[in-house]
Design a protein around this motif. Structure first.
Motif, PDB file in Angstrom:
ATOM      1  N   PHE A 104       0.847  -1.207   0.000  1.00  0.00           N
ATOM      2  CA  PHE A 104       0.000   0.000   0.000  1.00  0.00           C
ATOM      3  C   PHE A 104       0.878   1.251   0.000  1.00  0.00           C
ATOM      4  CE2 PHE A 104      -2.729  -3.215   2.036  1.00  0.00           C
ATOM      5  CZ  PHE A 104      -3.822  -3.157   1.199  1.00  0.00           C
ATOM      6  N   PRO A 105       1.024   1.905  -1.147  1.00  0.00           N
ATOM      7  CA  PRO A 105       0.473   1.517  -2.439  1.00  0.00           C
ATOM      8  C   PRO A 105       1.460   0.670  -3.233  1.00  0.00           C
ATOM      9  CG  PRO A 105       1.464   3.659  -2.647  1.00  0.00           C
ATOM     10  CD  PRO A 105       1.685   3.225  -1.222  1.00  0.00           C
ATOM     11  N   LEU A 120      -1.194   1.311  -7.709  1.00  0.00           N
ATOM     12  CA  LEU A 120      -2.114   0.185  -7.571  1.00  0.00           C
ATOM     13  C   LEU A 120      -2.498  -0.003  -6.111  1.00  0.00           C
ATOM     14  CD1 LEU A 120      -0.139  -2.461  -9.695  1.00  0.00           C
ATOM     15  CD2 LEU A 120      -1.887  -0.878 -10.520  1.00  0.00           C
ATOM     16  N   LEU A 121      -3.759  -0.365  -5.893  1.00  0.00           N
ATOM     17  CA  LEU A 121      -4.212  -0.774  -4.561  1.00  0.00           C
ATOM     18  C   LEU A 121      -4.990  -2.078  -4.712  1.00  0.00           C
ATOM     19  CD1 LEU A 121      -5.529   2.588  -3.021  1.00  0.00           C
ATOM     20  CD2 LEU A 121      -3.381   1.426  -2.497  1.00  0.00           C
ATOM     21  N   PHE A 122      -4.515  -3.138  -4.045  1.00  0.00           N
ATOM     22  CA  PHE A 122      -5.240  -4.406  -3.991  1.00  0.00           C
ATOM     23  C   PHE A 122      -5.995  -4.416  -2.669  1.00  0.00           C
ATOM     24  CE2 PHE A 122      -1.750  -5.105  -6.896  1.00  0.00           C
ATOM     25  CZ  PHE A 122      -2.335  -5.816  -7.935  1.00  0.00           C
ATOM     26  N   ALA A 123      -7.257  -4.022  -2.728  1.00  0.00           N
ATOM     27  CA  ALA A 123      -8.011  -3.718  -1.510  1.00  0.00           C
ATOM     28  C   ALA A 123      -8.095  -4.901  -0.551  1.00  0.00           C
ATOM     29  CB  ALA A 123      -9.416  -3.233  -1.886  1.00  0.00           C
ATOM     30  N   LEU A 141       0.198   9.010   0.942  1.00  0.00           N
ATOM     31  CA  LEU A 141       0.601  10.413   0.901  1.00  0.00           C
ATOM     32  C   LEU A 141       2.121  10.552   0.877  1.00  0.00           C
ATOM     33  CD1 LEU A 141      -1.994  11.971   3.372  1.00  0.00           C
ATOM     34  CD2 LEU A 141      -1.840  12.397   0.917  1.00  0.00           C
ATOM     35  N   LEU A 142       2.817   9.723   1.665  1.00  0.00           N
ATOM     36  CA  LEU A 142       4.277   9.760   1.660  1.00  0.00           C
ATOM     37  C   LEU A 142       4.811   9.368   0.283  1.00  0.00           C
ATOM     38  CD1 LEU A 142       7.001  10.022   3.185  1.00  0.00           C
ATOM     39  CD2 LEU A 142       6.817   7.584   3.679  1.00  0.00           C
ATOM     40  N   SER A 143       4.221   8.339  -0.302  1.00  0.00           N
ATOM     41  CA  SER A 143       4.652   7.901  -1.634  1.00  0.00           C
ATOM     42  C   SER A 143       4.464   9.015  -2.655  1.00  0.00           C
ATOM     43  CB  SER A 143       3.862   6.653  -2.050  1.00  0.00           C
ATOM     44  OG  SER A 143       4.103   5.583  -1.156  1.00  0.00           O
ATOM     45  N   LEU A 144       3.340   9.713  -2.577  1.00  0.00           N
ATOM     46  CA  LEU A 144       3.109  10.835  -3.490  1.00  0.00           C
ATOM     47  C   LEU A 144       4.099  11.959  -3.254  1.00  0.00           C
ATOM     48  CD1 LEU A 144      -0.798  10.922  -3.505  1.00  0.00           C
ATOM     49  CD2 LEU A 144       0.692  10.361  -5.443  1.00  0.00           C
TER      50      LEU A 144
END
Length: 336
Positions: A104-105, A120-123, A141-144
């Motif tokens: 995630f993510p 991608l998100l595999f819920a 948010l950190l990834s963004l």
């Protein structure tokens, strides 16, 4: 070309000019005019105001200076109002670390045909005894924050694909209106990224119900960029090349490795046993708070999903998705 555009390809610079109204001759004036507005909001701590930082907000709002400033103010106000979320906001924070290592993510290495990064998100992989929704949101948010340092992505933007396969009603019950609103505020209203599309695949009926619930919180432009594909991956391929997608989405790439993005952020000390210490990003412009996050508990075994689906030999309607459909998927390369 100004030094603020250094490293951009000529094609991307032209794209920024045509689609974002970016003019290198007055770039510094545009930035300064946004900076001059800061005095109008003494209630907000603007902890970073350098040229490169302000530029990403101008790009996110097509160089409408007032809208760019409003987004800049919302960015810092969101962090002030949600201090717990941004305490120890780095990859080696235990909550963020767990979310990253659980995928995630997910972030694909290659970009799509419009130059956008695909998340991608595999819920169904949400183990609610291991990761709170808040920690997953923090990891996103950190990834963004890391990705938006890339100027090409400031201009080209992002695509988000959410696979809802095997996402249970019990898991969905944890998606309360309050935390969904928090996510929308953080991603739609407070972050300087251009989202060219949010694609739902294999969504059950209760995800349709949740979507109806959150619609009032979505801007018109956001709603127009949300696509509900169900199990019709052909419609997804009309907007995103299969060559850009892993096999889970009927693409030609290998199945997505959940550790890919975690290894990128956590560096050489990452291991499958989660023994790592390296942090590649430190959000110095985020205020810290003393309180801790509450964890949500609801056990769910983590799954690795592979959809048993193959595209028909001839593609959609007996032929490959036409270039017109793919270009429409870019929305002129993700126009806001």
């Amino acid at each position: 070309m100004t030094h603020l555009q250094a490293g951009l390809s000529p094609e991307t610079i032209e794209k920024a000019r045509l689609e974002l109204n970016e003019n290198p001759d007055i770039l510094h004036q545009d930035i300064q005019q946004v900076r001059d507005m800061i005095i109008t909001r003494p209630d907000i701590g603007f902890l970073r105001t350098d040229d490169a930082f302000i530029l990403r907000f101008l790009r996110a709002r097509k160089f409408h200076q007032m809208e760019a400033f409003r987004l800049l103010a919302q960015y810092f106000q969101y962090r002030q109002l949600n201090l717990d979320m941004f305490k120890n906001f780095k990859a080696d924070d235990p909550g963020i670390k767990r979310a990253l290592t659980d995928g995630f993510p997910g972030v694909l290495e290659n970009r799509d045909h419009c130059g956008r990064k695909i998340l991608l998100l595999f819920a169904a992989n949400w183990d609610q005894s291991r990761n709170s929704f808040i920690d997953i949101l923090r990891a996103i948010l950190l990834s963004l924050e890391v990705l938006i340092e890339d100027q090409e992505l400031q201009i080209n933007g992002f695509i988000l694909i959410i696979d809802w396969s095997n996402f249970s009603f019990k898991q969905a019950s944890k998606l309360t209106p309050s935390i969904l609103k928090l996510a929308i505020e953080g991603l739609q209203d407070s972050f300087p990224a251009r989202f060219g599309g949010v694609h739902f695949v294999n969504q059950p009926w209760y995800i349709h119900a949740l979507y109806t619930l959150i619609k009032p919180f979505l801007k018109d432009k956001t709603r127009k960029r949300i696509f509900l594909h169900g199990n019709n991956l052909n419609s997804l391929h009309q907007l995103i090349h299969p060559e850009c997608l892993p096999s889970e989405f009927g693409g030609t790439l290998p199945p997505y490795d959940m550790g890919t993005w975690a290894r990128t952020l956590l560096g050489p000390d990452y291991s499958d046993e989660n023994e790592y210490t390296h942090t590649s990003y430190n959000a110095m412009h985020v205020k810290h708070a003393s309180s801790s996050l509450e964890q949500e508990d609801s056990p769910k075994p983590m799954k690795r999903l592979v959809l048993l689906w193959e595209p028909p030999p001839g593609g959609l309607d007996g032929g490959r998705p036409g270039r017109e459909g793919w270009e429409r998927g870019c929305g002129r390369a993700g126009k806001r």
